[in-house]
Design a protein around this motif. Structure first.
Motif, PDB file in Angstrom:
ATOM      1  N   LEU A  23       0.850  -1.241  -0.032  1.00 51.41           N
ATOM      2  CA  LEU A  23      -0.033  -0.018  -0.009  1.00 51.41           C
ATOM      3  C   LEU A  23       0.902   1.253   0.038  1.00 51.41           C
ATOM      4  O   LEU A  23       1.711   1.299   0.805  1.00 51.41           O
ATOM      5  N   ALA A  24       0.612   2.129  -1.011  1.00 50.57           N
ATOM      6  CA  ALA A  24       1.151   3.462  -0.910  1.00 50.57           C
ATOM      7  C   ALA A  24       0.344   4.586  -0.775  1.00 50.57           C
ATOM      8  O   ALA A  24      -1.044   4.419  -1.133  1.00 50.57           O
ATOM      9  N   GLU A  79       1.144  -6.186   3.349  1.00 55.82           N
ATOM     10  CA  GLU A  79       2.377  -6.441   4.022  1.00 55.82           C
ATOM     11  C   GLU A  79       3.484  -5.300   4.054  1.00 55.82           C
ATOM     12  O   GLU A  79       4.667  -5.602   4.664  1.00 55.82           O
ATOM     13  N   ALA A  80       3.435  -4.215   3.575  1.00 54.24           N
ATOM     14  CA  ALA A  80       4.279  -3.176   3.374  1.00 54.24           C
ATOM     15  C   ALA A  80       3.552  -1.754   3.065  1.00 54.24           C
ATOM     16  O   ALA A  80       2.316  -1.845   2.111  1.00 54.24           O
ATOM     17  N   ILE A  81       3.790  -0.912   3.907  1.00 53.01           N
ATOM     18  CA  ILE A  81       3.450   0.488   3.333  1.00 53.01           C
ATOM     19  C   ILE A  81       4.437   1.384   3.090  1.00 53.01           C
ATOM     20  O   ILE A  81       5.219   1.714   3.980  1.00 53.01           O
ATOM     21  N   TRP A  82       3.933   2.305   2.210  1.00 52.74           N
ATOM     22  CA  TRP A  82       5.090   3.388   1.843  1.00 52.74           C
ATOM     23  C   TRP A  82       4.057   4.553   1.706  1.00 52.74           C
ATOM     24  O   TRP A  82       3.120   4.471   1.283  1.00 52.74           O
ATOM     25  N   PHE A  83       4.790   5.666   2.378  1.00 53.97           N
ATOM     26  CA  PHE A  83       4.060   6.758   2.261  1.00 53.97           C
ATOM     27  C   PHE A  83       5.210   8.073   1.872  1.00 53.97           C
ATOM     28  O   PHE A  83       6.161   8.005   2.009  1.00 53.97           O
ATOM     29  N   VAL A 114       3.043  -4.597  10.323  1.00 55.36           N
ATOM     30  CA  VAL A 114       2.890  -4.119   9.240  1.00 55.36           C
ATOM     31  C   VAL A 114       4.326  -3.036   8.923  1.00 55.36           C
ATOM     32  O   VAL A 114       4.405  -2.074   9.546  1.00 55.36           O
ATOM     33  N   PRO A 115       5.230  -3.270   8.344  1.00 54.13           N
ATOM     34  CA  PRO A 115       6.708  -2.765   8.274  1.00 54.13           C
ATOM     35  C   PRO A 115       6.085  -1.299   7.141  1.00 54.13           C
ATOM     36  O   PRO A 115       5.363  -1.315   6.277  1.00 54.13           O
TER      37      PRO A 115
END
Length: 173
Positions: A23-24, A79-83, A114-115
């Protein structure tokens, strides 16, 4: 508004489905979001967290928490989040809203293991448009050149974040 594209469907590309749901986010009152599901499908859009006339101060953040949980339930597990990591804001209100959304996001992610990681604005712009200070029109054009149809600059920015995360980090936060 949502745009859906299958990663790896460019002419001549081989489809190699990823295994991680990423997810971004471009945090703000209108939050841009892009999700790459475990099967490689990329879905994008925007979500409004503008408070209603009679809402208390925390309702924006409660709605954001519920929205994250719904994304995780329907498309996850995430499984991963970028913002987008913003260091300068147009005003005090924008700064407070960003800080509140980021605190809500990081607490939500920590609770679920979640990283997550932020990406500096200049890094995103340089990767997408070739210039660290690219304007909104250049970002929209760069994302369109990659085969997406963003409705606005919020959606274009978040698509650029997702593509950066996949292409430089393999999506792992």
């Amino acid at each position: 508004m949502a745009d859906t594209t299958l990663l790896g469907t460019e002419p001549g590309a081989t489809l190699n489905p990823p295994s991680r749901t990423i997810l971004a986010l471009d945090l703000g009152t209108t939050t841009g979001w892009a999700l790459r599901s475990h099967d490689g499908l990329i879905t994008t859009g925007t979500a409004s967290f503008r408070p209603g006339r009679f809402d208390g101060g925390g309702m924006r953040y409660l709605r954001f928490t519920n929205w994250l949980s719904e994304i995780d339930r329907l498309s996850g597990p995430v499984e991963a989040i970028w913002f987008e990591e913003v260091r300068r804001h147009a005003g005090t209100d924008a700064s407070h809203i960003y800080g509140g959304l980021m605190a809500t996001l990081t607490a939500w992610a920590e609770l679920r293991g979640v990283p997550y990681d932020g990406v500096p604005v200049g890094t995103i712009k340089r990767h997408a448009a070739g210039k660290g200070n690219a304007d909104k029109a250049a970002m929209v054009a760069a994302v369109r050149a990659r085969g997406f149809s963003p409705a606005d600059d919020n959606e274009a920015d978040v698509i650029a974040i997702l593509l950066w995360a996949i292409e430089t980090k393999g999506g792992v936060a």
